[in-house]
Scaffold this active site. Sequence first.
Site, mmCIF file in Angstrom:
data_model
loop_
_atom_site.group_PDB
_atom_site.id
_atom_site.type_symbol
_atom_site.label_atom_id
_atom_site.label_comp_id
_atom_site.label_asym_id
_atom_site.label_seq_id
_atom_site.Cartn_x
_atom_site.Cartn_y
_atom_site.Cartn_z
ATOM 1 N N CYS A 2 28.736 34.113 48.722
ATOM 2 C CA CYS A 2 28.285 33.781 50.070
ATOM 3 C C CYS A 2 29.510 33.622 50.963
ATOM 4 C CB CYS A 2 27.510 32.481 50.050
ATOM 5 S SG CYS A 2 26.116 32.525 48.921
ATOM 6 N N ARG A 27 30.749 39.526 51.995
ATOM 7 C CA ARG A 27 30.630 38.624 50.848
ATOM 8 C C ARG A 27 29.186 38.411 50.421
ATOM 9 N NH1 ARG A 27 35.400 35.499 50.235
ATOM 10 N NH2 ARG A 27 34.206 34.067 48.967
ATOM 11 N N TRP A 73 24.333 35.496 49.527
ATOM 12 C CA TRP A 73 24.044 36.419 48.433
ATOM 13 C C TRP A 73 23.241 35.589 47.439
ATOM 14 C CZ3 TRP A 73 24.884 36.729 43.171
ATOM 15 C CH2 TRP A 73 24.733 37.997 42.587
ATOM 16 N N ASN A 99 28.458 27.598 48.965
ATOM 17 C CA ASN A 99 28.729 28.808 48.184
ATOM 18 C C ASN A 99 28.985 28.352 46.756
ATOM 19 O OD1 ASN A 99 29.667 31.195 47.095
ATOM 20 N ND2 ASN A 99 31.632 31.141 48.156
ATOM 21 N N GLY A 100 28.295 28.931 45.797
ATOM 22 C CA GLY A 100 28.488 28.528 44.401
ATOM 23 C C GLY A 100 27.150 28.277 43.741
ATOM 24 N N GLU A 485 35.583 54.800 36.401
ATOM 25 C CA GLU A 485 35.659 54.346 37.784
ATOM 26 C C GLU A 485 34.841 55.265 38.709
ATOM 27 O OE1 GLU A 485 36.308 51.770 39.225
ATOM 28 O OE2 GLU A 485 36.792 52.238 41.280
ATOM 29 N N LYS A 489 31.687 53.967 40.971
ATOM 30 C CA LYS A 489 31.628 54.157 42.434
ATOM 31 C C LYS A 489 30.302 54.795 42.829
ATOM 32 C CE LYS A 489 33.981 52.061 43.487
ATOM 33 N NZ LYS A 489 34.946 51.281 42.801
ATOM 34 N N GLU A 492 27.228 52.300 42.310
ATOM 35 C CA GLU A 492 27.081 51.128 43.172
ATOM 36 C C GLU A 492 26.766 51.467 44.621
ATOM 37 O OE1 GLU A 492 30.475 48.505 43.352
ATOM 38 O OE2 GLU A 492 31.887 50.152 43.339
ATOM 39 N N HIS A 508 28.787 62.917 20.679
ATOM 40 C CA HIS A 508 28.188 61.876 19.843
ATOM 41 C C HIS A 508 26.964 61.253 20.507
ATOM 42 C CE1 HIS A 508 31.478 62.182 17.015
ATOM 43 N NE2 HIS A 508 32.318 62.165 18.046
ATOM 44 N N LYS A 607 31.036 41.279 47.614
ATOM 45 C CA LYS A 607 32.433 41.660 47.438
ATOM 46 C C LYS A 607 33.163 40.794 46.409
ATOM 47 C CE LYS A 607 36.072 44.070 48.283
ATOM 48 N NZ LYS A 607 36.095 45.382 47.619
HETATM 49 O O1 M6R Z 1 37.714 40.909 43.082
HETATM 50 P P1 M6R Z 1 37.724 41.490 41.695
HETATM 51 O O2 M6R Z 1 38.670 42.605 41.543
HETATM 52 O O3 M6R Z 1 37.933 40.429 40.642
HETATM 53 O O4 M6R Z 1 36.267 42.041 41.507
HETATM 54 C C1 M6R Z 1 35.841 42.573 40.285
HETATM 55 C C2 M6R Z 1 34.546 43.347 40.449
HETATM 56 O O5 M6R Z 1 33.541 42.502 40.929
HETATM 57 C C3 M6R Z 1 34.690 44.519 41.423
HETATM 58 O O6 M6R Z 1 35.723 45.370 41.034
HETATM 59 C C4 M6R Z 1 33.378 45.318 41.506
HETATM 60 O O7 M6R Z 1 33.126 45.941 40.288
HETATM 61 C C5 M6R Z 1 33.437 46.312 42.652
HETATM 62 N N1 M6R Z 1 32.221 46.278 43.407
HETATM 63 C C6 M6R Z 1 33.649 47.705 42.196
HETATM 64 O O8 M6R Z 1 33.711 48.593 43.256
#
Ligand code: M6R
Length: 612
Positions: A2, A27, A73, A99-100, A485, A489, A492, A508, A607
């Site tokens: 949040c 966030r 969030w 937040n938390g 990666e 991408k 998400e 496999h 984020k």
């Molecule tokens: O802030 P961080 O690098 O610790 O975040 C880790 C993951 O939450 C972050 O990389 C997430 O997987 C991204 N949305 C990927 O694009």
Amino acid sequence: MCGIVAYVGQKDAYPILINGLRRLEYRGYDSAGVALLTDQINLYKCRGKVADLEEYIADKNTGGTIGIAHTRWATHGEPNDENAHPHFSRDRDIALIHNGIIENYAVLKKELVSRGYVFQSNTDTEVLVHLIEDIRENENVELDEAVRIALTQVEGTYAIVVISKNHPDSLIAARNGSPLVIGVGEGEYYVASDGAPLVEYTKNVIYLDNEDIAYISLKDDIKIKSINNIERTPYIDQLEMSITQLEKGGFEHFMLKEIYEQPKSIADSMRGRLNVAKEIVSLGGIIEYEEKMLNAPRFTMVACGTSWHACLVGEYIFEELVRIPVEVEYASEFRYRNPIINEKDIVIAISQSGETADTLAAIGLAKENGATVIGICNVVGSSIARATHAGSYTHAGPEIGVASTKAFTAQVTLLLLMALSLAKKKGTISRSRYHEIIIALENIPRQIEEVLSHEKLIKEIADRFSDAKNFLYLGRGYNFPVALEGALKLKEISYIHAEGYPAAEMKHGPIALIDEEMPVVVIATNKGTYDKVVSNIQEVKARKGKIIAIVTKGDETVKSLADYVIEIPETEEMLVPLLATVPLQLLSYHIALNRGCNVDQPRNLAKSVTVE
Ligand code: M6R
């Protein structure tokens, strides 16, 4: 997760709060709200984005020079108007944002309900505001003491800000596990989850530590006490951020801006650390710990998501250059098993935000076992940066798009610099090899410019495959994490199912998925296991899969097999991830755009993941 922003001063609070929420929206973006203090607290909140809140508030009274605001969030309770923050106390004297996660909220709630409190929401947060009210009334204490006592009863993580009708010039802010920073202006104070909402007003900031409570009053300044009532002198830091970094700068989305920033962000990561003429690679932040690192029996790298993929690249680099074994762990797994870690171990924790709850907890566990923890973070002053023994910032600049792009390439750059520095000291790299790699590294920003110039072609490929239901990404060696990666991408931001695999593993299992509908992205650059990857491409082709290949410039073999090829310039094998990731970022971006997805704020994501 949040986003929190609060203000007390002489100016109208509302524009500052709304502006702050817009800057923090990355966030969390399922609901938002604001509470403004005049002779009463005016509280407005609704499901949706900050823009929806603004529309909702348009005809309301937004007066007041003190206020709190929140973008959510959801953890406990679905995203709806009631569950949005702020939350009121029963007497509407207190409003609170959080937040938390309050882990013992159910027990606390039961107790409060038995005492007649009626809850308006399904959130864990509302417990806290009623608890504060209850303590204030029953223990006959002032609000500040009631907040402190309430926090001693809470288990879990929090960053909170509280306002009260009876304290028209004060904010109370506290943190434990979730970040909070106070901006100090001239006769005014700001509080926020990170520096983004503050930067246009002040660069003087105080980072709160865990279990700090800040009593901020226009009359009495700031007092910071621990939850156990021990006062500490606030230390004023300087915020390293500029407004232009927080704006889209002519790009349609932050993600695209951040993809295009990579030549600069990588150059910034290397600035002052790589001197090719003098053949020096030096990371000031870890110099004192290098001896210890070189004597370590092994390194354990911990992270989540994209940062975890950077760790995988790091594993290959460190083992090749430094010749010390590396284990890569998901922070969320590491923290809940019983890992064998002792005082000789080095744990390297990687995080863009520096706030990821699981990574923070993994650091805590490593420290408890006596290990030395080195951090690689992007956000200056973040919790992880402060929790580690030493470390280096990536200096990639603020990353606002939820999908991590420039942070990944900056993390890999930092790991390379670290490994090069250690390898030279350990004598595990020859002078000529060292020289070749640093020259190649210096060329990377220019080479990324070249990769970016292929955007038109990448868009055409995206147009062709935007309706695909599944994607497979294959790579070997250094390109295996690139495949992971690339798949992440795509998943998400476009919501297309995608899997990344080491190319040789395809036979496999995943090969069963391949038919004429299946796009297979193969990172087939011309080093290492190139011939084997070419065979894997043949296997896909034999099953009529559609091949999109990332190849080294001038490659003819793969070109003759693949349906589409995207060329990247020649570089050292261990640097290929820095180039090969970029077209995959652009491919996901254009596919997501074609599918009408919200690229910067994909559904269900936030984020920085400050909850487990
Ligand atoms: O802030 P961080 O690098 O610790 O975040 C880790 C993951 O939450 C972050 O990389 C997430 O997987 C991204 N949305 C990927 O694009």
